[in-house]
Design a protein around this motif. Structure first.
Motif, PDB file in Angstrom:
ATOM      1  N   CYS A 174      -5.859   0.522   5.933  1.00  0.00           N
ATOM      2  CA  CYS A 174      -6.156   1.948   6.087  1.00  0.00           C
ATOM      3  C   CYS A 174      -7.307   2.411   5.196  1.00  0.00           C
ATOM      4  O   CYS A 174      -7.741   3.541   5.308  1.00  0.00           O
ATOM      5  N   CYS A 186       0.844  -1.191   0.000  1.00  0.00           N
ATOM      6  CA  CYS A 186       0.000   0.000   0.000  1.00  0.00           C
ATOM      7  C   CYS A 186       0.882   1.246   0.000  1.00  0.00           C
ATOM      8  O   CYS A 186       1.853   1.311   0.752  1.00  0.00           O
ATOM      9  N   CYS A 237       0.127   3.065   3.706  1.00  0.00           N
ATOM     10  CA  CYS A 237       0.569   2.524   4.986  1.00  0.00           C
ATOM     11  C   CYS A 237       1.624   1.435   4.837  1.00  0.00           C
ATOM     12  O   CYS A 237       2.074   0.875   5.828  1.00  0.00           O
TER      13      CYS A 237
HETATM   14 ZN   LIG Z   1      -2.970   0.987   3.415  1.00  0.00          ZN
END
Ligand SMILES: [Zn+2]
Length: 67
Positions: A47, A31, A34
């Motif tokens: 997230c 990601c 995050c």
């Molecule tokens: Zn994330």
């Protein structure tokens, strides 16, 4: 008359064929928000971040005229 197999269908033949159909691990990307692993083109389960920028894409190399 009931349709019947013309030749013997060996268990080994079935098992060999079924062995070729194997599960492959899912493709995961990190990601961009995050840095957790997530499935591509899906919202991040950690997230909730959705939009992912391309890795090689640079902000300065953005072509002008598009928005
Ligand atoms: Zn994330």
């Amino acid at each position: 008359m009931t349709p019947l197999p013309k030749k013997k269908h060996a268990k080994a033949r079935t098992r060999t064929r079924k062995a070729a159909i194997s599960f492959s691990p899912p493709t995961l990307v990190t990601c961009s928000n995050c840095k957790e692993l997530k499935v591509p083109h899906r919202a991040c389960p950690h997230c909730g971040f959705y939009k992912q920028e391309a890795k090689d894409k640079k902000e300065s190399a953005k072509p002008n005229g598009t928005e």
